[in-house]
Design a protein around this motif. Sequence first.
Motif: not given
Length: 381
Positions: A278-282
């Motif tokens: 996953x990749x953090x959006x904030x």
Amino acid sequence: MTTDPTIRTKDGAKARTKAGAKARRRDRRVYLRAHPLLFALLATTRGRPVRRLGHGTLLVHGTAAYREALTRLPLDRTAPGTTGGAARAARVEGVLFDQEGSGHRDGRREVAGLLGAAGTRELRSVWRPLLLRRLAPLALGGTVDLVPLARELAGAVVCALLRPGAGACASPLALAEAAAEAAATSVRSHLPGPPRPGAGAAAVRAAERLRGLLGPGADARAAMLAVAAVNTTVAALPRAVAWCADAGLWDQAADPALRPALAGELLRVTAASPLLPRVAAADGAVGGCPVRAGDRLLLVARHAAGAHLRDPDGRSPAEPGVARLVFGAGAHACPGARLAREQLEGVLAALAPHRPVVTRARVDRRAALPGWRSLVVRAAA
């Protein structure tokens, strides 16, 4: 039922058993043969709930930290290296993996309706006759390869889910093979390291072949269902059966009262999707570790669910909230979890009278998820 003593953790919780040692050794092969370096990295870093690698990657092993990452941290569903990013790169835009906001919620709600209690009951009539036909050789002293069985079962379920009007469906086995190839090529095109020549084009071709088999009327949701259902089923069912056979759990599998808990436990320890990229959006925090927007999160589902600590036992299962983490959490929980459990229950019920043993196992090094390319069993009863 095995009488081997159990090993206990410091707090007295039941952990690994001697009977499970053989099962654990065999199951470990699916990781060591396909991704040995990655497995070694995860094993050596699991001592901390969260560990940062360099400036932009976090390994999340802990139960609470894993749940926090999926339920409290905004995630970028289309970033490169994520499932949604792979789907878009393969030109399967609009599938559940890469939708945002209300589109994502509505899509999940629709799929959850198809795979809820009523929908799953209807699907039993699809896989039960298939199991009887496929497993018939065991009663005659023959052998059965559980991998093609799992492929056909998954393909048949996908075809049943595509209602009339969703497009013509190819044969279940052909559909399953195309879905497996689509997932495998997509994963290979997004593995870390130097770009692989032709990997992206191969992923696009595989996705187009899958859509062609689904029929001209099939939408992106149909492609998503095919890829998700086939790959998780083919990864999970043979591994769970091998563990059950090696650990001598057929008494529990034969008991209708214990079988549901055993199925959940086997899915917990095999963890069909052991690692969720996953990749953090904030900006935020996970397990007390600061997270920056754009950071890559490798969520280790098998460690969060205690697969490496505690053997499966239908008589003393792990707490449900922990066991189900292999299917994600919150808005990111897999809508097919109920279907996966009931399918495995059906397979265990059909196999239990034969008490099969594994006679041959071969790892699939190309598959998107850790699993067997061939797992052959014969009856021991």
